[in-house]
Write a protein that holds these residues in place. Structure first.
Motif: not given
Length: 135
Positions: A35-54
Motif C-alpha cells: 500500500k504505497v500510496i497509503e504509506a505516503v499519505d500516512y507519513l504526510e499526515r504525520h508531518g514526515e514530508y521528507a520521508l514521504a517524498a523519498e
C-alpha cells in the motif's frame, strides 16, 4: 494463507503506529502490504514530508505529488529540479492550489516562469505568471 499473513502485517503496522515508529510502520504499509500510496499519505499526515517524498520518488508515484512533498519537506531545490526533469510544474502547482497552499503555489509558479523566461519562452513565462499578483 495470504489473508492470514496480510492480517499479521496489518497488526504489525497498528502496533508500530501506536508506538510512534512512523518509518517502520510506513515500511510495513508500503513493502509488506503493498500500500504505497497509503504509506505516503500516512507519513504526510504525520508531518514526515521528507520521508514521504523519498518513498513517493523511489516508487515513481505522480510527479506532482513528489514535487509537492519535497516543497513541504523544505527542499525547494530538489522539488524544482524534479519538476524540470519530469515536467511536473503544472501538476504540482495545481495540487498545491487544491490544498489551499496558494503562497507556495505562487512561489513555484514564479520559479517556473523564471525558467521559461531564461529559456527564451517569454510568452510561456507570462502565461505561467500572470495570475501571481507579485509578478
Amino acid at each position: 494463507m495470504y489473508e492470514r499473513l496480510r492480517a499479521l502485517y496489518q497488526r504489525a503496522f497498528d502496533a508500530l503506529d501506536a508506538q510512534g515508529l512512523r518509518r517502520e510502520a510506513a515500511y510495513v504499509l508500503a513493502e509488506l502490504l503493498g500500500k504505497v500510496i497509503e504509506a505516503v499519505d500516512y507519513l504526510e499526515r504525520h508531518g514526515e514530508y521528507a520521508l514521504a517524498a523519498e518513498l513517493a520518488e523511489s516508487k515513481k508515484l505522480d510527479p506532482g505529488l513528489v514535487v509537492t512533498l519535497w516543497i513541504r519537506a523544505g527542499d525547494e531545490e530538489r522539488a524544482v529540479a524534479l519538476a524540470v526533469v519530469r515536467e511536473a510544474f503544472a501538476v504540482a502547482v495545481e495540487q498545491l492550489e487544491r490544498r489551499g497552499e496558494h503562497e507556495v503555489a505562487d512561489g513555484l509558479r514564479l520559479r517556473w516562469a523564471w525558467r521559461e523566461q531564461r529559456a527564451g519562452r517569454t510568452v510561456a513565462a507570462v502565461d505561467v505568471a500572470w495570475t501571481v499578483e507579485a509578478a
